[in-house]
Design a protein around this motif. Sequence first.
Motif, PDB file in Angstrom:
ATOM      1  N   SER A 247       7.040  24.665 -28.785  1.00 37.95           N
ATOM      2  CA  SER A 247       6.671  25.660 -28.023  1.00 37.95           C
ATOM      3  C   SER A 247       7.011  25.484 -26.383  1.00 37.95           C
ATOM      4  O   SER A 247       7.468  26.406 -25.600  1.00 37.95           O
ATOM      5  CB  SER A 247       5.062  25.539 -27.796  1.00 37.95           C
ATOM      6  N   ILE A 248       7.198  24.443 -25.883  1.00 38.73           N
ATOM      7  CA  ILE A 248       7.667  23.901 -24.573  1.00 38.73           C
ATOM      8  C   ILE A 248       9.221  24.387 -24.398  1.00 38.73           C
ATOM      9  O   ILE A 248       9.456  24.881 -23.395  1.00 38.73           O
ATOM     10  CB  ILE A 248       7.194  22.562 -24.030  1.00 38.73           C
ATOM     11  N   PHE A 249       9.757  23.650 -25.327  1.00 39.99           N
ATOM     12  CA  PHE A 249      11.223  24.005 -25.437  1.00 39.99           C
ATOM     13  C   PHE A 249      11.598  25.396 -25.345  1.00 39.99           C
ATOM     14  O   PHE A 249      12.312  25.952 -24.621  1.00 39.99           O
ATOM     15  CB  PHE A 249      11.771  23.325 -26.760  1.00 39.99           C
ATOM     16  N   LEU A 250      10.831  26.413 -26.012  1.00 36.04           N
ATOM     17  CA  LEU A 250      11.032  27.657 -26.226  1.00 36.04           C
ATOM     18  C   LEU A 250      10.639  28.250 -24.910  1.00 36.04           C
ATOM     19  O   LEU A 250      11.280  29.361 -24.384  1.00 36.04           O
ATOM     20  CB  LEU A 250      10.479  28.355 -27.489  1.00 36.04           C
ATOM     21  N   VAL A 251       9.419  28.173 -24.222  1.00 37.34           N
ATOM     22  CA  VAL A 251       9.148  28.656 -23.243  1.00 37.34           C
ATOM     23  C   VAL A 251      10.104  28.429 -22.004  1.00 37.34           C
ATOM     24  O   VAL A 251      10.183  29.209 -21.165  1.00 37.34           O
ATOM     25  CB  VAL A 251       7.666  28.132 -22.766  1.00 37.34           C
ATOM     26  N   LEU A 252      10.612  27.268 -21.958  1.00 38.56           N
ATOM     27  CA  LEU A 252      11.486  26.986 -20.747  1.00 38.56           C
ATOM     28  C   LEU A 252      12.888  28.003 -21.030  1.00 38.56           C
ATOM     29  O   LEU A 252      13.726  28.034 -20.055  1.00 38.56           O
ATOM     30  CB  LEU A 252      12.131  25.489 -20.889  1.00 38.56           C
ATOM     31  N   ARG A 253      12.999  28.558 -22.250  1.00 38.91           N
ATOM     32  CA  ARG A 253      14.251  29.229 -22.569  1.00 38.91           C
ATOM     33  C   ARG A 253      13.811  30.722 -22.611  1.00 38.91           C
ATOM     34  O   ARG A 253      14.577  31.585 -23.106  1.00 38.91           O
ATOM     35  CB  ARG A 253      15.073  28.476 -23.659  1.00 38.91           C
ATOM     36  N   ALA A 254      12.828  31.029 -22.445  1.00 36.36           N
ATOM     37  CA  ALA A 254      12.033  32.528 -22.613  1.00 36.36           C
ATOM     38  C   ALA A 254      12.620  33.369 -21.439  1.00 36.36           C
ATOM     39  O   ALA A 254      12.306  32.925 -20.162  1.00 36.36           O
ATOM     40  CB  ALA A 254      10.653  32.564 -22.468  1.00 36.36           C
ATOM     41  N   THR A 255      13.496  34.322 -21.605  1.00 38.96           N
ATOM     42  CA  THR A 255      14.046  35.254 -20.631  1.00 38.96           C
ATOM     43  C   THR A 255      13.869  36.583 -20.633  1.00 38.96           C
ATOM     44  O   THR A 255      13.851  37.528 -19.824  1.00 38.96           O
ATOM     45  CB  THR A 255      15.736  34.906 -20.585  1.00 38.96           C
ATOM     46  N   ASP A 256      13.463  36.924 -21.978  1.00 40.75           N
ATOM     47  CA  ASP A 256      13.342  38.345 -22.487  1.00 40.75           C
ATOM     48  C   ASP A 256      12.123  38.284 -23.577  1.00 40.75           C
ATOM     49  O   ASP A 256      11.493  37.452 -23.522  1.00 40.75           O
ATOM     50  CB  ASP A 256      14.664  39.022 -22.885  1.00 40.75           C
ATOM     51  N   ALA A 257      11.931  39.818 -23.990  1.00 41.99           N
ATOM     52  CA  ALA A 257      10.584  39.766 -24.723  1.00 41.99           C
ATOM     53  C   ALA A 257      11.074  39.077 -26.138  1.00 41.99           C
ATOM     54  O   ALA A 257       9.750  38.434 -26.575  1.00 41.99           O
ATOM     55  CB  ALA A 257      10.629  41.294 -25.108  1.00 41.99           C
ATOM     56  N   SER A 258      12.073  39.081 -26.748  1.00 39.80           N
ATOM     57  CA  SER A 258      12.341  38.455 -27.923  1.00 39.80           C
ATOM     58  C   SER A 258      12.228  36.810 -27.858  1.00 39.80           C
ATOM     59  O   SER A 258      11.378  36.396 -28.644  1.00 39.80           O
ATOM     60  CB  SER A 258      13.513  38.738 -28.680  1.00 39.80           C
ATOM     61  N   SER A 259      12.775  36.533 -27.008  1.00 40.63           N
ATOM     62  CA  SER A 259      12.721  35.013 -26.598  1.00 40.63           C
ATOM     63  C   SER A 259      11.172  34.559 -26.207  1.00 40.63           C
ATOM     64  O   SER A 259      10.724  33.579 -26.856  1.00 40.63           O
ATOM     65  CB  SER A 259      13.534  34.418 -25.815  1.00 40.63           C
ATOM     66  N   THR A 260      10.629  35.374 -25.839  1.00 41.95           N
ATOM     67  CA  THR A 260       9.189  35.164 -25.361  1.00 41.95           C
ATOM     68  C   THR A 260       8.218  35.333 -26.404  1.00 41.95           C
ATOM     69  O   THR A 260       7.418  34.320 -26.723  1.00 41.95           O
ATOM     70  CB  THR A 260       8.486  36.116 -24.165  1.00 41.95           C
ATOM     71  N   TRP A 261       8.641  36.096 -27.281  1.00 46.38           N
ATOM     72  CA  TRP A 261       7.799  36.313 -28.686  1.00 46.38           C
ATOM     73  C   TRP A 261       7.982  35.330 -29.653  1.00 46.38           C
ATOM     74  O   TRP A 261       7.028  34.776 -30.097  1.00 46.38           O
ATOM     75  CB  TRP A 261       8.061  37.707 -29.269  1.00 46.38           C
ATOM     76  N   LEU A 262       9.180  34.590 -29.439  1.00 44.62           N
ATOM     77  CA  LEU A 262       9.486  33.310 -30.274  1.00 44.62           C
ATOM     78  C   LEU A 262       8.683  32.235 -29.800  1.00 44.62           C
ATOM     79  O   LEU A 262       7.878  31.463 -30.699  1.00 44.62           O
ATOM     80  CB  LEU A 262      10.904  32.988 -30.343  1.00 44.62           C
ATOM     81  N   ALA A 263       8.608  31.905 -28.511  1.00 42.75           N
ATOM     82  CA  ALA A 263       7.727  30.865 -27.849  1.00 42.75           C
ATOM     83  C   ALA A 263       6.258  31.216 -28.260  1.00 42.75           C
ATOM     84  O   ALA A 263       5.590  30.231 -28.266  1.00 42.75           O
ATOM     85  CB  ALA A 263       7.917  31.029 -26.435  1.00 42.75           C
TER      86      ALA A 263
END
Length: 372
Positions: free
Chosen positions: A132-148
């Motif tokens: 979760s932390i890894f994905l949050v730090l790489r969330a830049t748009d809606a799709s990557s944020t949804w993944l996090a």
Amino acid sequence: MTEAVKKTITAADLALHNKQDDLWLAIGGKVYDLTKWATHHPGGEHLLHSTAGQDVTSLFRSHHTDHGSGGRAFKMLANLPHIANIEQPAKSKLAADFENLQEEIDRDGLYNTSVLFYLNYFCWSLFLLGISIFLVLRATDASSTWLAAFAFGAFLQQTAFLGHDTAHNGITHIRFWDMVIGVIVGPLSTGISTAWWKRNHNTHHVVTNSITHDPDIQHMPVLAITDEFWKRHGGTFSFYYKVFFRFDSLAKVLLSYQHWLFYPIMGLARWNLYVQGWLLLLNFNVKVEWRLVEMVALMAYYAWLSLLVSFIPTAGLRTLFLFGSHFIAGSLHVQIVLSHFAMPTFSGPVYPEGEMGEVFLRQQLATSMDVE
């Protein structure tokens, strides 16, 4: 007074002592006056109030096993006022079968904790948090944020099972250490008050599917699993929340659409759990163990979660992450309600069917569904 001269009373005599200021219970053929001691009950005095005037032998033994708090509970019981004995009817087949089942489970070692299982589960939970932390730090748009959000929702949902087991004293079987684990996996890691969960969930186990006493089915005005909630008195008084749930115009509208609103409500339910936790912790009229510790742990949860969310670049994506992850975690609520929402309900603290010694067993069988 010695055991030999204690009087013997009937179940009808016992039932007369069913008030907070006159509270008798029968356990194992002995009657105890717990009026003055009720406030010292580790599980909360409200559980004793709900069972006053009853033979609670099966209930007591189900919730106080030798692998949990049983040893401590039986020591306490030996020092409480044993004021009479109670007439014991012949043991029914159901009660005998239940005792045999308990002995078989104990003999087969099914109560014994698998240390390896819980170590693996803790690692799994930490893995989900790390992802979760890894994905949050790489969330830049809606799709990557949804993944996090999906990963963090899975962390919240999966860690709740650890919270469940430790709140039942089911991991170490030592109350202190299970409470320590409970604070870590509950308020500190997932924002859920362990004290609130134990008070609410223990009540649910004692009076499962009672429309007047079980908080786990008292969700007016947004959900109602039976029309008994309003059919007799235009609403239901909750002996747990100490409020009257009215079947008013708002309830009529919302309940008319509950079949459409069910999943959205489940998706938002976690926010209500946060609120319920604070309502209990800030209610100083109720005895709460580790109150200050839980408050500090909850504040720490808000701090580290706020820091994590701050790495998401925009307010819109942050909102998406928070509500998305909590909606995904809501799948746990759906799983839980499947066990009881479709089952029969009753009114009052005592299930209306069964002979003395088997009422609690019949209640559990009638109101719970084994969902695999």
